[in-house]
Design an enzyme around this catalytic site. Structure first.
Site, PDB file in Angstrom:
ATOM      1  N   SER A   1       0.820  -1.202   0.000  1.00 16.40           N
ATOM      2  CA  SER A   1       0.000   0.000   0.000  1.00 16.40           C
ATOM      3  C   SER A   1       0.855   1.254   0.000  1.00 16.40           C
ATOM      4  O   SER A   1       0.323   2.346  -0.075  1.00 16.40           O
ATOM      5  CB  SER A   1      -0.941  -0.017   1.204  1.00 16.40           C
ATOM      6  OG  SER A   1      -0.346  -0.614   2.299  1.00 16.40           O
TER       7      SER A   1
ATOM      8  N   HIS B   1      -2.266  -2.723  -6.447  1.00 17.89           N
ATOM      9  CA  HIS B   1      -2.764  -2.370  -5.116  1.00 17.89           C
ATOM     10  C   HIS B   1      -4.289  -2.399  -5.083  1.00 17.89           C
ATOM     11  O   HIS B   1      -4.947  -1.513  -5.639  1.00 17.89           O
ATOM     12  CB  HIS B   1      -2.217  -0.978  -4.738  1.00 17.89           C
ATOM     13  CG  HIS B   1      -2.653  -0.518  -3.392  1.00 17.89           C
ATOM     14  ND1 HIS B   1      -2.902   0.792  -3.087  1.00 17.89           N
ATOM     15  CD2 HIS B   1      -2.895  -1.215  -2.247  1.00 17.89           C
ATOM     16  CE1 HIS B   1      -3.284   0.881  -1.830  1.00 17.89           C
ATOM     17  NE2 HIS B   1      -3.293  -0.317  -1.306  1.00 17.89           N
TER      18      HIS B   1
ATOM     19  N   GLU C   1      -4.970   0.107  -8.032  1.00 16.35           N
ATOM     20  CA  GLU C   1      -3.911   1.033  -8.419  1.00 16.35           C
ATOM     21  C   GLU C   1      -2.796   0.210  -9.044  1.00 16.35           C
ATOM     22  O   GLU C   1      -2.390  -0.809  -8.481  1.00 16.35           O
ATOM     23  CB  GLU C   1      -3.343   1.701  -7.146  1.00 16.35           C
ATOM     24  CG  GLU C   1      -3.578   3.162  -6.999  1.00 16.35           C
ATOM     25  CD  GLU C   1      -2.931   3.730  -5.727  1.00 16.35           C
ATOM     26  OE1 GLU C   1      -2.752   3.012  -4.725  1.00 16.35           O
ATOM     27  OE2 GLU C   1      -2.628   4.924  -5.755  1.00 16.35           O
TER      28      GLU C   1
ATOM     29  N   ASN D   1      -3.075   6.120  -0.880  1.00 15.71           N
ATOM     30  CA  ASN D   1      -2.712   6.316   0.526  1.00 15.71           C
ATOM     31  C   ASN D   1      -1.982   7.624   0.799  1.00 15.71           C
ATOM     32  O   ASN D   1      -1.924   8.078   1.935  1.00 15.71           O
ATOM     33  CB  ASN D   1      -1.920   5.115   1.027  1.00 15.71           C
ATOM     34  CG  ASN D   1      -2.859   3.940   1.212  1.00 15.71           C
ATOM     35  OD1 ASN D   1      -3.991   4.120   1.630  1.00 15.71           O
ATOM     36  ND2 ASN D   1      -2.409   2.748   0.872  1.00 15.71           N
TER      37      ASN D   1
END
Ligand code: CAA
Length: 282
Positions: free
Chosen positions: A119, A140, A152, A190
């Site tokens: 992440s 991701h 992602e 993130n």
């Protein structure tokens, strides 16, 4: 590349979710974890998810059996010798990921793509631990994997265009919508999400609001499906802390410093839903 055999490293909430969507799309899946208990628990969780779908009439019993039959729990990494594509979804700790990629590089055939569901850790750093950085990529997924549409995709500096294309096609085959992110700490998701969660924790720490008030403001005021503290409990507070530390170290900006309350919770074993206690009790 025609992907038939798929590997997942880690049978936790992310790994088992990835295994579920891969099996549902017709791939044969080997789901690895360090103990048979963890690997079997991951498969049991998939069974429970599918059973809920069955009870709601969204899945037939035959389809459920087919999906489950495609998933083989494993505790021997050598079982990855027959897979075309692996997604690593182990804990968000660099040493663990580096060691896994080194071993996967030794075990897997030369054509196998090694993806990480990290992440936040830059893909180039992971790829550099292997002899095939051109075949290492970030994939991701979002939690809960069977529900969330986004994946992602992160190309490291050395990732080849062929690896990238194969990964985009695989994401679509799994029913996901890919979005590209650059290989910087936290990527896009993130980099934006964790500072918001961290600020919510600072609000709690400094007494700006109760946990209920903070979550209600963001849920009803911003139309988020969950408040940030509830979401942090879903993600796992240890994972939230690890991501913030990667952002803080990798981007060098003090704005990413993790809230001391988050660190206290993690060090006290309050990890969110998975440990039964986080900002809320489960
Ligand atoms: N696994 C599988 N399916 C699940 C699930 C789970 N853990 N939780 C919920 N679902 C399914 C339900 O079975 C239900 O399915 P159907 O529509 O087929 O009946 C559907 O999701 C909706 O569930 P609910 O009605 O129970 O609850 P809800 O409407 O409140 O939705 C939610 C639950 C989807 C989790 C929603 O609250 C939500 O979207 N929350 C935000 C999640 C989010 O932001 N995820 C990203 C986290 S960040 C991340 O993952 C990246 C990272 O690196 C940290």
């Amino acid at each position: 590349m025609n992907i038939k055999n798929f590997g997942v490293i880690g049978a936790g909430q992310m790994g088992s979710g990835i295994a579920q969507v891969a099996a549902a799309s017709g791939l044969n899946v080997i789901m690895h974890d360090i103990t048979l208990e963890y690997a079997s628990r991951g498969k049991d969780n998939i069974g429970k998810n599918l059973l809920r779908q069955l009870e709601k009439g969204k899945l037939t019993a035959e389809r459920m059996d087919d999906i489950l039959a495609r998933i083989t729990p494993s505790t021997d990494l050598a079982n990855m010798q027959g897979v075309d594509f692996v997604v690593e979804a182990a804990s968000e700790k660099e040493e663990i990921k580096f060691e896994l990629f080194k071993r996967l590089d030794e075990i897997c055939p030369t054509h196998t793509i090694l993806a990480s569901n990290t992440s936040s850790i830059p893909i180039g750093r992971i790829g550099a631990r292997t002899g095939r950085p051109d075949k290492v990529i970030g994939m991701h997924f979002m939690n809960p994997v069977p529900v969330m549409q986004l994946v992602e995709i992160i190309k490291g500096l050395a990732t080849s265009e062929e690896t990238h294309q194969t990964t985009v096609e695989l994401a679509k085959k799994l029913g996901k919508i890919p979005a590209e992110a650059g290989d910087f700490p936290g990527f896009i998701a993130n980099r934006i999400l964790l500072p918001m969660i961290n600020e919510a924790i600072f609000c709690l720490y400094q007494g700006t609001g109760t946990r209920e008030a903070i979550d209600t403001v963001m849920k009803l005021g911003m139309n988020h499906p969950m408040g940030p503290l509830t979401l942090a409990d879903l993600i796992g507070l240890d994972t939230c802390l690890a991501i913030l530390e990667t952002l803080h170290y990798g981007l060098g900006d003090p704005k990413y410093r993790p809230c001391p309350l988050l660190r206290l919770y993690v060090e006290s074993g309050w990890l969110g839903r998975k440990s039964g206690r986080g900002f809320y009790q489960y």
